[in-house]
Design a protein around this motif. Structure first.
Motif, PDB file in Angstrom:
ATOM      1  N   ARG A   1     -11.082  -1.693   4.332  1.00  0.00           N
ATOM      2  CA  ARG A   1     -11.714  -2.160   3.102  1.00  0.00           C
ATOM      3  C   ARG A   1     -10.656  -2.222   2.011  1.00  0.00           C
ATOM      4  NH1 ARG A   1     -15.845   2.591   3.775  1.00  0.00           N
ATOM      5  NH2 ARG A   1     -17.305   1.741   5.270  1.00  0.00           N
TER       6      ARG A   1
ATOM      7  N   LYS B   1     -18.131   5.254  -8.342  1.00  0.00           N
ATOM      8  CA  LYS B   1     -16.948   5.856  -7.707  1.00  0.00           C
ATOM      9  C   LYS B   1     -15.751   5.835  -8.657  1.00  0.00           C
ATOM     10  CE  LYS B   1     -14.484   5.154  -3.334  1.00  0.00           C
ATOM     11  NZ  LYS B   1     -14.761   4.888  -1.916  1.00  0.00           N
TER      12      LYS B   1
ATOM     13  N   SER C   1       0.879  -1.179   0.000  1.00  0.00           N
ATOM     14  CA  SER C   1       0.000   0.000   0.000  1.00  0.00           C
ATOM     15  C   SER C   1       0.911   1.222   0.000  1.00  0.00           C
ATOM     16  CB  SER C   1      -0.869  -0.024   1.260  1.00  0.00           C
ATOM     17  OG  SER C   1      -1.219   1.294   1.642  1.00  0.00           O
TER      18      SER C   1
HETATM   19  C1  BT5 Z   1     -11.605   4.911   0.027  1.00  0.00           C
HETATM   20  O1  BT5 Z   1     -12.026   4.138   1.087  1.00  0.00           O
HETATM   21  O2  BT5 Z   1     -12.299   5.260  -0.889  1.00  0.00           O
HETATM   22  C2  BT5 Z   1     -10.130   5.272   0.072  1.00  0.00           C
HETATM   23  C3  BT5 Z   1      -9.350   4.620  -1.029  1.00  0.00           C
HETATM   24  C4  BT5 Z   1      -7.920   5.059  -1.029  1.00  0.00           C
HETATM   25  C5  BT5 Z   1      -7.082   4.263  -1.960  1.00  0.00           C
HETATM   26  C6  BT5 Z   1      -5.677   4.823  -2.048  1.00  0.00           C
HETATM   27  S1  BT5 Z   1      -4.757   4.054  -3.318  1.00  0.00           S
HETATM   28  C7  BT5 Z   1      -3.309   4.794  -2.751  1.00  0.00           C
HETATM   29  C8  BT5 Z   1      -3.354   4.736  -1.232  1.00  0.00           C
HETATM   30  N1  BT5 Z   1      -2.837   3.483  -0.753  1.00  0.00           N
HETATM   31  C9  BT5 Z   1      -3.784   2.740  -0.150  1.00  0.00           C
HETATM   32  O3  BT5 Z   1      -3.611   1.608   0.344  1.00  0.00           O
HETATM   33  N2  BT5 Z   1      -4.951   3.406  -0.156  1.00  0.00           N
HETATM   34  C10 BT5 Z   1      -4.823   4.701  -0.788  1.00  0.00           C
HETATM   35  P1  BT5 Z   1     -13.550   3.788   1.385  1.00  0.00           P
HETATM   36  O4  BT5 Z   1     -14.374   5.039   1.414  1.00  0.00           O
HETATM   37  O5  BT5 Z   1     -13.511   2.958   2.601  1.00  0.00           O
HETATM   38  O6  BT5 Z   1     -14.026   2.955   0.129  1.00  0.00           O
HETATM   39  C11 BT5 Z   1     -13.615   1.636  -0.075  1.00  0.00           C
HETATM   40  C12 BT5 Z   1     -14.658   0.995  -0.976  1.00  0.00           C
HETATM   41  O7  BT5 Z   1     -14.529   1.501  -2.324  1.00  0.00           O
HETATM   42  C13 BT5 Z   1     -14.503  -0.520  -1.120  1.00  0.00           C
HETATM   43  O8  BT5 Z   1     -15.143  -1.180  -0.060  1.00  0.00           O
HETATM   44  C14 BT5 Z   1     -15.183  -0.786  -2.473  1.00  0.00           C
HETATM   45  O9  BT5 Z   1     -16.582  -0.814  -2.307  1.00  0.00           O
HETATM   46  C15 BT5 Z   1     -14.866   0.475  -3.269  1.00  0.00           C
HETATM   47  N3  BT5 Z   1     -13.690   0.285  -4.153  1.00  0.00           N
HETATM   48  C16 BT5 Z   1     -12.613  -0.508  -3.997  1.00  0.00           C
HETATM   49  N4  BT5 Z   1     -11.737  -0.362  -4.985  1.00  0.00           N
HETATM   50  C17 BT5 Z   1     -12.278   0.547  -5.840  1.00  0.00           C
HETATM   51  C18 BT5 Z   1     -11.853   1.124  -7.044  1.00  0.00           C
HETATM   52  N5  BT5 Z   1     -10.669   0.852  -7.616  1.00  0.00           N
HETATM   53  N6  BT5 Z   1     -12.680   2.026  -7.628  1.00  0.00           N
HETATM   54  C19 BT5 Z   1     -13.868   2.362  -7.090  1.00  0.00           C
HETATM   55  N7  BT5 Z   1     -14.332   1.854  -5.934  1.00  0.00           N
HETATM   56  C20 BT5 Z   1     -13.530   0.954  -5.307  1.00  0.00           C
END
Ligand code: BT5
Length: 266
Positions: A67, A129, A34
């Motif tokens: 998540r 999203k 990550s």
């Molecule tokens: C977020 O959490 O939306 C924060 C995501 C942050 C990701 C970045 S990538 C670089 C950095 N390194 C990491 O490890 N993380 C950050 P949340 O609001 O909890 O939403 C998570 C939810 O979004 C999941 O449970 C899925 O339903 C959905 N999801 C997962 N992957 C996705 C994607 N690629 N595009 C759209 N939705 C996604």
């Protein structure tokens, strides 16, 4: 036809940044668990504000509450910025809101229709999203913020088949919205350029100047909203943000500020 692989490039990202107000240093990893974990470790070792860690692929990309964040290789942007703002802990959510606004500004240049901010950490297009933000912080003995890691996942070139079956129905990408694949380094530069501009503004003038802009970009005033997992259940009409960035929900006579959690707009 096999497309040429679009790899991220430090020099392309830096040269496409228009007008960098801050000094930054870009690191690009082929693969990491990550980028937030990686940047956190660097910050613990003393890395300064301005360090930005990108990865071509994440094996354990995370959202809030552990998540999963779908992070297929070479298609999208996964990066984390080290920030060292002099702010108190409760203002961390403002950093997330300011980041969301900066991304909204940058993406509006490429996606003219349908882009919306969703409180507190998402960017959506027609209820799907496209981007999520994960802010994490470290505090010192006196409960002062030592650093904040702001992680951004933006779907750039992914097609529906690239997402997991859980995520495909709720996700979109710049490609899916515009039918056009984008050079990711150029998009990364657009985001960083916009981020540092808005962040400087925030550090100088505080959150109050973002409140109205954010509400407008989220189109939330007057919308029906429900807070998930709240006991007792909370639903009502959204009255925008308060001056700290909390979501204001009117339910009957009462106005509730919500400082964290997941909400659905109906
Ligand atoms: C977020 O959490 O939306 C924060 C995501 C942050 C990701 C970045 S990538 C670089 C950095 N390194 C990491 O490890 N993380 C950050 P949340 O609001 O909890 O939403 C998570 C939810 O979004 C999941 O449970 C899925 O339903 C959905 N999801 C997962 N992957 C996705 C994607 N690629 N595009 C759209 N939705 C996604």
């Amino acid at each position: 036809m096999i497309e040429k692989m679009d790899k991220l490039s430090c020099s392309e990202i830096s040269s496409a940044i228009q007008d960098n107000l801050q000094k930054f240093e870009i690191k690009i990893l082929e693969e990491t668990y990550s980028t937030n974990n990686y940047a956190f470790q660097l910050a613990m070792e003393g890395a300064p504000e301005g360090v930005v860690v990108f990865a071509e692929k994440q094996t354990g990309g995370r959202g809030r509450l552990k998540r999963k964040w779908d992070s297929p290789a070479y298609q999208n942007l996964y990066f984390s910025m080290i920030l060292r703002p002099s702010i108190s802990i409760e203002k961390i959510s403002q950093v997330t809101l300011v980041t969301g606004y900066a991304i909204y500004q940058a993406l509006s240049k490429i996606i003219p229709n349908g882009l919306k901010l969703k409180w507190p950490n998402d960017l959506m297009i027609h209820s799907k999203k496209i981007c999520g933000i994960l802010s994490e912080l470290e505090i010192d003995k006196d409960s002062k913020v030592k650093f904040v890691i702001v992680g951004i996942g933006l779907n750039v070139n992914s097609e529906l088949k690239d997402f997991s079956k859980e995520v495909a129905p709720i996700a979109t990408s710049i490609y899916l919205e515009t039918d056009c694949k984008q050079p990711r380094s150029k998009i990364a530069a657009l985001l960083l350029d916009s981020f540092y501009r808005e962040y400087e503004e925030y550090l100088k003038n505080g959150f109050s100047i973002f409140k109205e802009k954010w509400e407008k970009a989220a189109k939330i005033r007057g919308e029906k909203v429900e807070v998930l997992d709240s006991t007792p259940p909370l639903h009502g009409i959204c009255e925008g943000l308060d001056s700290s960035g909390a979501l204001l929900i009117r339910a009957g006579e009462n106005l509730y500020p919500v400082i964290a959690g997941d909400v659905v707009f109906k």
